[in-house]
Design an enzyme around this catalytic site. Structure first.
Site, PDB file in Angstrom:
ATOM      1  N   TYR A 129       0.827  -1.204   0.000  1.00  0.00           N
ATOM      2  CA  TYR A 129       0.000   0.000   0.000  1.00  0.00           C
ATOM      3  C   TYR A 129       0.867   1.262   0.000  1.00  0.00           C
ATOM      4  O   TYR A 129       0.378   2.362   0.195  1.00  0.00           O
ATOM      5  CB  TYR A 129      -0.937   0.007   1.220  1.00  0.00           C
ATOM      6  CG  TYR A 129      -2.004  -1.048   1.107  1.00  0.00           C
ATOM      7  CD1 TYR A 129      -1.657  -2.393   1.058  1.00  0.00           C
ATOM      8  CD2 TYR A 129      -3.345  -0.721   1.018  1.00  0.00           C
ATOM      9  CE1 TYR A 129      -2.610  -3.384   0.928  1.00  0.00           C
ATOM     10  CE2 TYR A 129      -4.312  -1.703   0.891  1.00  0.00           C
ATOM     11  CZ  TYR A 129      -3.932  -3.027   0.850  1.00  0.00           C
ATOM     12  OH  TYR A 129      -4.885  -3.996   0.716  1.00  0.00           O
ATOM     13  N   LYS A 176       4.007 -14.785   4.210  1.00  0.00           N
ATOM     14  CA  LYS A 176       4.351 -15.594   3.035  1.00  0.00           C
ATOM     15  C   LYS A 176       5.880 -15.552   2.919  1.00  0.00           C
ATOM     16  O   LYS A 176       6.451 -15.259   1.864  1.00  0.00           O
ATOM     17  CB  LYS A 176       3.657 -15.010   1.790  1.00  0.00           C
ATOM     18  CG  LYS A 176       3.745 -15.854   0.551  1.00  0.00           C
ATOM     19  CD  LYS A 176       2.790 -17.018   0.539  1.00  0.00           C
ATOM     20  CE  LYS A 176       3.039 -17.910  -0.649  1.00  0.00           C
ATOM     21  NZ  LYS A 176       2.228 -19.158  -0.619  1.00  0.00           N
ATOM     22  N   ASP A 209      -1.762 -18.648   2.796  1.00  0.00           N
ATOM     23  CA  ASP A 209      -2.696 -19.517   2.059  1.00  0.00           C
ATOM     24  C   ASP A 209      -3.285 -20.573   2.992  1.00  0.00           C
ATOM     25  O   ASP A 209      -4.501 -20.823   2.999  1.00  0.00           O
ATOM     26  CB  ASP A 209      -2.051 -20.143   0.810  1.00  0.00           C
ATOM     27  CG  ASP A 209      -0.554 -20.364   0.934  1.00  0.00           C
ATOM     28  OD1 ASP A 209       0.011 -20.013   1.980  1.00  0.00           O
ATOM     29  OD2 ASP A 209       0.055 -20.904  -0.008  1.00  0.00           O
ATOM     30  N   ASP A 233      -5.802  -6.911   5.005  1.00  0.00           N
ATOM     31  CA  ASP A 233      -6.970  -6.394   4.290  1.00  0.00           C
ATOM     32  C   ASP A 233      -7.824  -7.553   3.792  1.00  0.00           C
ATOM     33  O   ASP A 233      -9.043  -7.607   3.997  1.00  0.00           O
ATOM     34  CB  ASP A 233      -6.460  -5.538   3.115  1.00  0.00           C
ATOM     35  CG  ASP A 233      -7.553  -4.669   2.518  1.00  0.00           C
ATOM     36  OD1 ASP A 233      -8.687  -4.711   3.019  1.00  0.00           O
ATOM     37  OD2 ASP A 233      -7.265  -3.944   1.539  1.00  0.00           O
ATOM     38  N   ASP A 237     -11.744  -9.306   5.370  1.00  0.00           N
ATOM     39  CA  ASP A 237     -13.020  -9.513   4.665  1.00  0.00           C
ATOM     40  C   ASP A 237     -13.422 -10.982   4.738  1.00  0.00           C
ATOM     41  O   ASP A 237     -14.598 -11.309   4.913  1.00  0.00           O
ATOM     42  CB  ASP A 237     -12.917  -9.071   3.198  1.00  0.00           C
ATOM     43  CG  ASP A 237     -13.235  -7.588   3.029  1.00  0.00           C
ATOM     44  OD1 ASP A 237     -12.936  -6.818   3.966  1.00  0.00           O
ATOM     45  OD2 ASP A 237     -13.779  -7.194   1.972  1.00  0.00           O
TER      46      ASP A 237
END
Ligand code: NAI
Length: 338
Positions: A129, A176, A209, A233, A237
């Site tokens: 970002y 990751k 993942d 982020d 959700d």
């Protein structure tokens, strides 16, 4: 109740923002807390017209109040102006994004037989970002993923401090680092350093993942989640979907001397202006705001009123399977407050 008056910058936003913001302000006022609302317009149209990524009035107001309640603001996809949310978070160093994800009893979801109760700590100021994108040659674009020790230590500290204060048992760092060995590797290194200072709290790590799969298959195992910006982020959700969707999950953006409370959801242009918006997410964000300013009694009152409306199940909005409109839901919450 405290007898102080709190100055709060109210940014209704656009899309469904004004509907959920007015509903929430009404509910807070009904709690009897003294709030001096400083309403500031921040909309995609204003940003487009003025060219300012955050309208000056919003910056000036937050510099005085240090406290904001904010509805969503539309951000154009694939071009146009920078997200006002990202700009605000950077401008006021709102480095910690905190999103509690908790089952609401009475709300029908695929997971309503489980007691989901996790808190997501998302780093809010860097990672992909950073907005540092570059077209190297035609049709080749790079984007910089920025991870710093300073920001990673700050968010890890915030997560562990919260865990200790709220009697949470486990912090899970999500990464990751098997692929982004340096960037996510640094994030993990910082998380491990902070974890060592909290031996009473279990610390573990999951690759993003695998974490996504486990969140869907066994969400009840999670307690506090600690993530860099982008994974935070997306996972927020996903987690919202476990407990009823974006309409019911609150959020807070906390910095050293400013805090802005806002829901996870966006401006929902598909339902804006139709009275269909669910104000629960912003109302529960307001609960967090009231706790932040030590209005614990009012915070509990509002939390309990929202929970009671869900348990009763008669005045729920369309997104969660009900038939009530925004005002009817809000009236039901206010009736519970009385
Ligand atoms: P969205 O969250 O606005 O909507 C996704 C889906 O959830 C839609 O079907 C919407 O109707 C539903 N929904 C969301 N909030 C709801 C609520 N309170 N009550 C009932 N249903 C609700 O996500 P989308 O469509 O990806 O984004 C729309 C715009 O919002 C974009 O411009 C995006 O950049 C912006 N956005 C702004 C945020 C903010 O200001 N904090 C956060 C996320 C997105």
């Amino acid at each position: 109740m405290n007898f102080v008056t709190h100055n709060v910058t109210l940014i209704p936003g656009d899309g469904i923002g004004p509907e959920v913001a007015e509903a929430t302000a009404r509910a807070i006022d009904a709690c009897g807390v003294k709030i001096d609302w400083n309403r500031v317009e921040v909309t995609a149209d204003i940003i487009r017209a003025t060219g300012e990524s955050i309208p000056a009035a919003a910056v000036e107001s937050l510099m005085v109040t240090h406290l904001g309640l904010k509805g969503p603001v539309t951000t154009p996809v694939g071009g146009g102006f920078q997200s006002v949310n990202v700009a605000l978070r950077k401008r006021f160093d709102l480095y910690a994004n905190i999103r509690p994800v908790k089952s609401l009893h009475g709300l029908k979801t695929r997971f309503d037989d489980l007691d989901i109760n996790m808190v997501i700590f998302r780093e809010n100021t860097e990672d992909l970002y950073s907005g540092l994108e570059h077209e190297v040659v035609n049709d080749v674009v790079t984007g910089l993923k920025v991870i710093t020790r300073t920001a990673s230590i700050k968010i890890a500290n915030a997560a562990f401090k919260y865990a200790k204060l709220h009697g949470r048992k486990k912090v899970t760092a999500i990464h990751k680092a098997n692929i982004m060995k340096k960037a996510d590797g640094l994030f993990l290194k910082c998380c491990r350093e902070v974890a060592e200072m909290y031996p009473q709290i279990t610390y573990n790590e999951l690759i993003v993942d695998n974490a996504s799969m486990q969140l869907v298959s066994r969400p009840e195992q999670f307690d506090v989640l600690l993530l860099p910006n982008l994974y935070g982020d997306i996972i927020s959700d996903l987690a919202a979907g476990l407990v009823g969707g974006l309409g019911v999950v609150p959020g807070a953006n906390i910095g050293p001397d400013c805090a802005v409370f806002e829901s996870v959801h966006g401006s929902a242009p598909d339902i804006a202006g139709k009275g269909l918006a669910n104000p629960t997410a912003l109302m529960l964000s307001a609960v967090m705001m009231l706790e932040h300013v030590n209005e614990d009694a009012a915070a509990q009152q509002l939390q309990k009123a929202v929970e009671a409306v869900y348990r009763e199940g008669k005045h729920l909005t369309h997104d969660v399977g009900g038939t009530a409109n925004t005002n009817e839901f809000t009236d039901a919450v206010i009736a519970q407050l009385k």
